[in-house]
Motif scaffolding. Structure first.
Motif, PDB file in Angstrom:
ATOM      1  N   SER A 317       0.822  -1.203   0.000  1.00 17.04           N
ATOM      2  CA  SER A 317       0.000   0.000   0.000  1.00 17.04           C
ATOM      3  C   SER A 317       0.860   1.258   0.000  1.00 17.04           C
ATOM      4  O   SER A 317       0.473   2.279  -0.568  1.00 17.04           O
ATOM      5  CB  SER A 317      -0.936  -0.005   1.220  1.00 17.04           C
ATOM      6  N   SER A 318       2.024   1.211   0.636  1.00 17.67           N
ATOM      7  CA  SER A 318       2.977   2.322   0.627  1.00 17.67           C
ATOM      8  C   SER A 318       4.350   1.794   0.283  1.00 17.67           C
ATOM      9  O   SER A 318       4.770   0.758   0.804  1.00 17.67           O
ATOM     10  CB  SER A 318       3.015   3.015   1.997  1.00 17.67           C
ATOM     11  N   PHE A 319       5.049   2.490  -0.604  1.00 12.46           N
ATOM     12  CA  PHE A 319       6.357   2.041  -1.040  1.00 12.46           C
ATOM     13  C   PHE A 319       7.408   2.368   0.015  1.00 12.46           C
ATOM     14  O   PHE A 319       7.262   3.336   0.778  1.00 12.46           O
ATOM     15  CB  PHE A 319       6.749   2.732  -2.346  1.00 12.46           C
ATOM     16  N   PRO A 320       8.487   1.583   0.086  1.00  6.14           N
ATOM     17  CA  PRO A 320       9.603   1.950   0.976  1.00  6.14           C
ATOM     18  C   PRO A 320      10.254   3.249   0.513  1.00  6.14           C
ATOM     19  O   PRO A 320      10.048   3.707  -0.609  1.00  6.14           O
ATOM     20  CB  PRO A 320      10.554   0.758   0.846  1.00  6.14           C
ATOM     21  N   ALA A 321      11.036   3.870   1.386  1.00  6.82           N
ATOM     22  CA  ALA A 321      11.689   5.138   1.063  1.00  6.82           C
ATOM     23  C   ALA A 321      12.579   4.965  -0.160  1.00  6.82           C
ATOM     24  O   ALA A 321      13.234   3.934  -0.322  1.00  6.82           O
ATOM     25  CB  ALA A 321      12.507   5.616   2.249  1.00  6.82           C
ATOM     26  N   PRO A 322      12.611   5.944  -1.040  1.00  8.20           N
ATOM     27  CA  PRO A 322      13.460   5.837  -2.240  1.00  8.20           C
ATOM     28  C   PRO A 322      14.928   5.671  -1.879  1.00  8.20           C
ATOM     29  O   PRO A 322      15.419   6.216  -0.898  1.00  8.20           O
ATOM     30  CB  PRO A 322      13.210   7.166  -2.966  1.00  8.20           C
ATOM     31  N   GLU A 323      15.624   4.928  -2.695  1.00  4.68           N
ATOM     32  CA  GLU A 323      17.034   4.648  -2.469  1.00  4.68           C
ATOM     33  C   GLU A 323      17.850   5.942  -2.525  1.00  4.68           C
ATOM     34  O   GLU A 323      17.780   6.698  -3.499  1.00  4.68           O
ATOM     35  CB  GLU A 323      17.531   3.669  -3.529  1.00  4.68           C
ATOM     36  N   GLY A 324      18.602   6.218  -1.464  1.00  4.33           N
ATOM     37  CA  GLY A 324      19.488   7.372  -1.432  1.00  4.33           C
ATOM     38  C   GLY A 324      18.852   8.667  -1.000  1.00  4.33           C
ATOM     39  O   GLY A 324      19.563   9.673  -0.839  1.00  4.33           O
ATOM     40  N   LEU A 325      17.529   8.719  -0.800  1.00  2.00           N
ATOM     41  CA  LEU A 325      16.867   9.968  -0.411  1.00  2.00           C
ATOM     42  C   LEU A 325      17.047  10.196   1.087  1.00  2.00           C
ATOM     43  O   LEU A 325      16.651   9.362   1.902  1.00  2.00           O
ATOM     44  CB  LEU A 325      15.387   9.914  -0.783  1.00  2.00           C
ATOM     45  N   ARG A 326      17.611  11.337   1.445  1.00  2.00           N
ATOM     46  CA  ARG A 326      17.901  11.622   2.844  1.00  2.00           C
ATOM     47  C   ARG A 326      16.638  11.970   3.625  1.00  2.00           C
ATOM     48  O   ARG A 326      16.443  11.523   4.750  1.00  2.00           O
ATOM     49  CB  ARG A 326      18.907  12.769   2.937  1.00  2.00           C
ATOM     50  N   ASP A 327      15.752  12.762   3.055  1.00  2.00           N
ATOM     51  CA  ASP A 327      14.548  13.220   3.744  1.00  2.00           C
ATOM     52  C   ASP A 327      13.350  12.885   2.878  1.00  2.00           C
ATOM     53  O   ASP A 327      13.157  13.477   1.804  1.00  2.00           O
ATOM     54  CB  ASP A 327      14.627  14.732   4.001  1.00  2.00           C
ATOM     55  N   ALA A 328      12.548  11.922   3.340  1.00  2.00           N
ATOM     56  CA  ALA A 328      11.356  11.525   2.587  1.00  2.00           C
ATOM     57  C   ALA A 328      10.139  12.342   2.981  1.00  2.00           C
ATOM     58  O   ALA A 328       9.045  12.127   2.437  1.00  2.00           O
ATOM     59  CB  ALA A 328      11.073  10.041   2.795  1.00  2.00           C
ATOM     60  N   ASN A 329      10.274  13.277   3.913  1.00  2.00           N
ATOM     61  CA  ASN A 329       9.169  14.119   4.338  1.00  2.00           C
ATOM     62  C   ASN A 329       9.050  15.295   3.369  1.00  2.00           C
ATOM     63  O   ASN A 329       9.428  16.438   3.674  1.00  2.00           O
ATOM     64  CB  ASN A 329       9.377  14.604   5.770  1.00  2.00           C
ATOM     65  N   LEU A 330       8.532  15.023   2.172  1.00  2.00           N
ATOM     66  CA  LEU A 330       8.444  16.010   1.100  1.00  2.00           C
ATOM     67  C   LEU A 330       6.995  16.191   0.677  1.00  2.00           C
ATOM     68  O   LEU A 330       6.139  15.330   0.937  1.00  2.00           O
ATOM     69  CB  LEU A 330       9.276  15.549  -0.102  1.00  2.00           C
ATOM     70  N   PRO A 331       6.679  17.298   0.026  1.00  2.00           N
ATOM     71  CA  PRO A 331       5.318  17.464  -0.516  1.00  2.00           C
ATOM     72  C   PRO A 331       4.992  16.344  -1.501  1.00  2.00           C
ATOM     73  O   PRO A 331       5.881  15.729  -2.099  1.00  2.00           O
ATOM     74  CB  PRO A 331       5.375  18.839  -1.196  1.00  2.00           C
ATOM     75  N   ARG A 332       3.698  16.112  -1.671  1.00  2.00           N
ATOM     76  CA  ARG A 332       3.238  15.036  -2.554  1.00  2.00           C
ATOM     77  C   ARG A 332       2.613  15.612  -3.834  1.00  2.00           C
ATOM     78  O   ARG A 332       2.021  16.697  -3.822  1.00  2.00           O
ATOM     79  CB  ARG A 332       2.209  14.151  -1.846  1.00  2.00           C
ATOM     80  N   ILE A 333       2.730  14.864  -4.899  1.00  2.00           N
ATOM     81  CA  ILE A 333       2.006  15.125  -6.144  1.00  2.00           C
ATOM     82  C   ILE A 333       0.989  14.008  -6.314  1.00  2.00           C
ATOM     83  O   ILE A 333       1.363  12.829  -6.372  1.00  2.00           O
ATOM     84  CB  ILE A 333       2.962  15.170  -7.353  1.00  2.00           C
ATOM     85  N   GLU A 334      -0.282  14.363  -6.352  1.00  2.00           N
ATOM     86  CA  GLU A 334      -1.341  13.369  -6.502  1.00  2.00           C
ATOM     87  C   GLU A 334      -1.795  13.338  -7.956  1.00  2.00           C
ATOM     88  O   GLU A 334      -1.965  14.387  -8.595  1.00  2.00           O
ATOM     89  CB  GLU A 334      -2.531  13.699  -5.594  1.00  2.00           C
ATOM     90  N   GLY A 335      -1.985  12.135  -8.496  1.00  2.00           N
ATOM     91  CA  GLY A 335      -2.392  12.005  -9.890  1.00  2.00           C
ATOM     92  C   GLY A 335      -3.344  10.852 -10.111  1.00  2.00           C
ATOM     93  O   GLY A 335      -3.243   9.810  -9.458  1.00  2.00           O
ATOM     94  N   ASP A 336      -4.292  11.048 -11.005  1.00  2.00           N
ATOM     95  CA  ASP A 336      -5.235  10.001 -11.422  1.00  2.00           C
ATOM     96  C   ASP A 336      -4.951   9.653 -12.879  1.00  2.00           C
ATOM     97  O   ASP A 336      -4.817  10.558 -13.726  1.00  2.00           O
ATOM     98  CB  ASP A 336      -6.678  10.472 -11.254  1.00  2.00           C
ATOM     99  N   PHE A 337      -4.903   8.366 -13.163  1.00  2.00           N
ATOM    100  CA  PHE A 337      -4.493   7.890 -14.480  1.00  2.00           C
ATOM    101  C   PHE A 337      -5.556   6.962 -15.060  1.00  2.00           C
ATOM    102  O   PHE A 337      -6.189   6.187 -14.328  1.00  2.00           O
ATOM    103  CB  PHE A 337      -3.154   7.150 -14.400  1.00  2.00           C
ATOM    104  N   GLN A 338      -5.731   7.048 -16.380  1.00  2.00           N
ATOM    105  CA  GLN A 338      -6.642   6.174 -17.112  1.00  2.00           C
ATOM    106  C   GLN A 338      -5.911   5.620 -18.326  1.00  2.00           C
ATOM    107  O   GLN A 338      -5.511   6.352 -19.226  1.00  2.00           O
ATOM    108  CB  GLN A 338      -7.892   6.945 -17.564  1.00  2.00           C
ATOM    109  N   ILE A 339      -5.704   4.293 -18.347  1.00  2.00           N
ATOM    110  CA  ILE A 339      -5.024   3.618 -19.455  1.00  2.00           C
ATOM    111  C   ILE A 339      -6.049   3.253 -20.524  1.00  2.00           C
ATOM    112  O   ILE A 339      -7.142   2.767 -20.207  1.00  2.00           O
ATOM    113  CB  ILE A 339      -4.294   2.363 -18.963  1.00  2.00           C
TER     114      ILE A 339
END
Length: 817
Positions: A317-339
């Motif tokens: 449901s939630s991905f692990p912290a990105p590799e090498g990122l020091r601070d994961a407490n960042l703003p989010r970009i929300e997006g809806d996608f339709q294939i």
């Protein structure tokens, strides 16, 4: 042509048609010519060996030896035997190497795969083996029906591997080839053994014809197999659901990564389309600059870039912290996608780095935790998918990246490894370009500026490939497309000990209005990602005139907290403008993509796509109509013949006496009775007199008294015409008698027999005979006329030559001696 020669030709034709189902397996079809040549040689060798006084089992043995020799010559070259004419030991070693590489390629590439020698060898050899088996069964041992088994195996393997790339056309061609082989074998059997019964007014034994009933059944079965799947319901899963008994946690990478993204991307980039693949919305002021990343390829083996992971996780449901990122407490970009349904066999497009994704069925997806790639477990998972992505809004500055610390040793070991056979020019060029740079960021920017400079040209006409040789050719010619730029910059970065990998996905979509963006087939793209401690993996854009540059690649000396919107995309409009006519109507994004061309070309291209779609639909409809019309021909012809035969048929007009019938009308009525009985399953037999034939029909059909009496009157009238003295007149209403007898025949026939009598009447075989007789007569007439013209033209010349030969030597002119 002898019967055995016909069987040889038809067996080769059947194998060739069945082998066409393998064409979707490779990106090119040049190997088909090689396969057809092998089939022809095998057929010729079999024909020659069957003429020799040898045992039958020696024929396939000889064909297998010739096949092996053809494979050696075609894929391993000549060796040291007989002065280099025949392959020797070195050729066997070369062949072993090609076979091994082909088996490795099967594990590496998805379909369609590149036409590597190993894959082409496997396909040609497989087709050759099937050709030997079909020729052996159908021609050498005269068992054409059993030849369908190897043909079925070839089609099943090819169609199964092709998956969604398969087509009903391959089944139709393979089946048609098999039916032709069966018909030829049937003609051979009839020519040798004759028939059981004879048709009316024809000597079937002497003509040696094959009953068209079997042909009609075969053609009808083929047509039904092609048309029934269109109307039958479709089930996505079988009796055993693939989801039953599944396991959780880590699993083998298996089918989740059967896709080779670079092979698919090369095909899409070199043949772009305007088909809409997906739409999306993003709640970010830089939505028109966000790339949609489908995955990253982190392992380079000198042949291609690939996903190096061996295991994947269930989608969390939630991905692990990105590799090498020091601070994961960042703003989010929300997006809806339709294939859309046009996007097939793709990894999940998402902004990077994604923090979470919400999909309807998580069991259809797996996560590679190292590259943060979301992979489907089956080919149908992505079609029509709706999903939501939450991504981190990472915005480092150029100065921050310049001062980033060195990457950890494990990252450097994994993401800077290079194959031993990498051409030295790669490292030499990388060090030359970055000679003045003092940190990894400036080295990366030096590479970007070098690739986007005037010395490089974006060109999709060059050959694809990301291996060591392809990189060396690209650095020499300095022409290519995104795959070349991305893979070469990643390899050069690794020579500089900068951790790098190749990412694939899409450039930002076109604005449709209302914060909605559309991604089409023109936006397939590849780019390199480089690692910086504290910030993880960041994209760079070395491909000229494609995509946009990230904010942190601008040359700045002061840090900024958040970049302002970069003017690289057009203002939102109600519809995207594909190609403005001048620079005033061309936005920044289209200028970057090099699409500020002539609007008329875009309109013409769109019209061409629309016409192509309509042409495909109309073509399919025309094929269906043609098939239906061909199936209706026997029924319509039989009905028209019946009306012509009966005509007035001796019917009494009001207030008139009985009509007198001509001999032709009487015989036509009798023929109609014989054909009506034939249609319900009572074939004609010319050995009987009319009265005996009527008695035979009455007994076999178990006619009632009225129908039997009508058949008897028809027989009596026919015998009067055939045997009685001339001048006798028939006035009986024979048309009514024919209808009465037909009603009796239909009343006693089964439902299947009545249906066949209407839709596929066996007596309609006479139509095909008439057509073949007409063609034969036309051919003979043309031959006769050609002979007469040839005689008229060459006759005088032959007479002069003949006269000179008979002239005495003393009478010849001195100049002639």
């Amino acid at each position: 042509m002898t019967t055995r020669a016909k069987l040889t030709v038809y067996s080769a034709l059947a194998t060739a048609l069945a082998s066409l189902c393998l064409t979707p397996l490779l990106t090119t079809r040049s190997w088909v010519t090689h396969a057809f040549l092998v089939i022809a040689v095998i057929a010729a060798v079999g024909a020659g060996l069957r003429r020799a006084p040898l045992y039958r089992w020696t024929v396939p043995v000889g064909q297998l030896l010739v096949l092996f020799l053809l494979i050696l010559i075609g894929f391993a070259g000549s060796g040291s035997l007989l002065g280099g004419v025949l392959p020797g030991p070195s050729s066997l070693r070369a062949l072993d190497h090609v076979v091994s590489s082909g088996l490795d390629d099967i594990q590496v590439y998805a379909i369609p795969a590149p036409p590597n020698p190993g894959l082409r060898l496997i396909l040609v050899a497989a087709v050759g083996l099937v050709a030997v088996v079909v020729d052996t069964v159908a021609v050498t041992y005269r068992r054409s029906a059993l030849a369908g088994l190897p043909l079925l195996a070839l089609y099943s393997v090819g169609n199964g591997l092709s998956g969604d790339h398969g087509s009903w056309l391959w089944f139709a061609l393979a089946s048609a080839g098999y039916l032709v082989l069966l018909f030829a074998e049937g003609q051979d059997r009839v020519s040798r053994w004759g028939r059981v019964f004879h048709g009316s007014s024809r000597d079937w034994t002497s003509s040696g014809r094959v009953s068209p009933g079997g042909q009609q059944v075969g053609v009808l079965a083929l047509v039904a197999a092609l048309l029934l799947p269109v109307v039958l319901p479709h089930w996505d899963s079988g009796l055993l659901s693939p989801d039953s008994g599944g396991s959780s946690g880590r699993s083998s990478i298996g089918s989740a990564t059967s896709l080779d993204p670079l092979v698919s991307l090369e095909s899409a980039v070199t043949k772009p389309t305007n088909n809409e693949l997906l739409t999306y919305t993003l709640d970010s002021e830089i939505a028109d600059q966000v790339y949609l990343r489908t995955g990253a390829l982190d392992q380079f083996d000198g042949t291609n870039w690939r996903l190096g992971s061996t295991t994947v996780n269930d989608l969390p449901s939630s991905f692990p912290a990105p590799e090498g990122l020091r601070d994961a407490n960042l703003p989010r970009i929300e997006g809806d996608f339709q294939i859309s349904d046009r996007l097939e066999k793709s990894w999940l497009p998402m902004p990077y780095p994604a923090a979470s994704v919400q999909v309807p069925n998580r069991s259809d997806w797996k996560l590679d935790p190292f590259t943060r790639t979301v992979l489907p477990t089956n080919d149908r998972a992505i079609r029509g998918l709706r999903y939501h992505v939450s991504a981190l809004d990472l915005r480092p500055t150029a100065n921050e990246l310049r001062t980033a610390s060195t990457a950890p040793q494990d990252i450097r070991d994994h993401y800077t490894s290079l194959p031993q056979d990498l051409p030295p020019v790669v490292a030499q060029q990388a060090h030359e370009v970055t000679a003045k740079a003092t940190n990894d960021y400036d080295r990366a920017m030096a590479l970007v500026n070098w690739f986007t400079g005037p010395q490089f040209q974006y060109d999709t006409a060059v050959n694809g490939g990301t291996g060591s040789n392809a990189i060396a050719v690209f650095l020499r010619d300095r022409k290519g497309f995104c795959v070349h730029f991305a893979s070469t910059m990643a390899a050069m970065a690794r020579t500089l000990k900068i951790p790098s990998r190749v990412a694939v996905g899409f450039t930002p979509g076109d604005a449709k209005g209302g914060n909605v963006y559309s991604v089409t087939g023109r936006m397939y793209h590849a780019w390199p990602e480089l690692y910086f401690s504290g910030y993880g993996w960041l994209r760079f854009e070395p491909t000229p005139s494609r995509g946009n540059q990230p904010r942190y690649t601008e040359q700045s000396t002061t840090a900024t907290t958040a970049p302002s919107q970069q003017p690289t995309a057009s203002a939102q409009s109600s519809a995207p403008v594909p190609a403005p006519t001048d620079s005033k109507g061309c936005d920044a994004k289209q200028r970057q993509l090099g699409e500020c061309g002539d609007r008329s070309k875009a309109v013409s291209s769109a019209a061409e796509d629309s016409w192509l779609l309509s042409g495909q639909v109309l073509g399919s409809a025309a094929v269906v109509v043609l098939v239906i019309a061909l199936l209706l021909v026997p029924m319509l012809w039989r009905s028209a013949l019946r009306r012509r035969r009966l005509g007035s048929g001796g019917r009494r007009g009001p207030g008139r006496g009985p009509a007198e019938l001509t001999d032709a009308q009487v015989l036509a009525a009798w023929d109609e009775l014989i054909d009506s009985a034939w249609d319900v399953g009572i074939p004609p037999d010319e050995s009987h007199t009319p009265r005996s034939a009527a008695r035979r029909i009455t007994e076999k059909a178990e006619l009632d008294a009225d129908s039997a009496a009508a058949a008897g009157r028809l027989a009596l009238a026919t015998e009067r015409v055939l045997y009685a003295p001339a001048g006798q007149v028939t006035t009986a209403p024979l048309s009514a008698d024919v209808r009465t007898a037909r009603q009796g025949l239909r009343a006693t026939a089964s439902r299947a027999g009545r249906t066949r009598a209407v839709l596929l009447p066996p007596s309609s075989a006479q139509l095909w005979w008439r057509i073949s007789d007409a063609l034969r007569a036309a051919r003979e007439a043309v031959g006769t006329r050609v002979g007469r013209v040839s005689t008229a033209v060459t006759g005088p010349v032959r007479r002069v030559v003949s006269r000179r030969k008979r002239k005495p030597e003393s009478e010849q002119d001195p100049g002639e001696s």
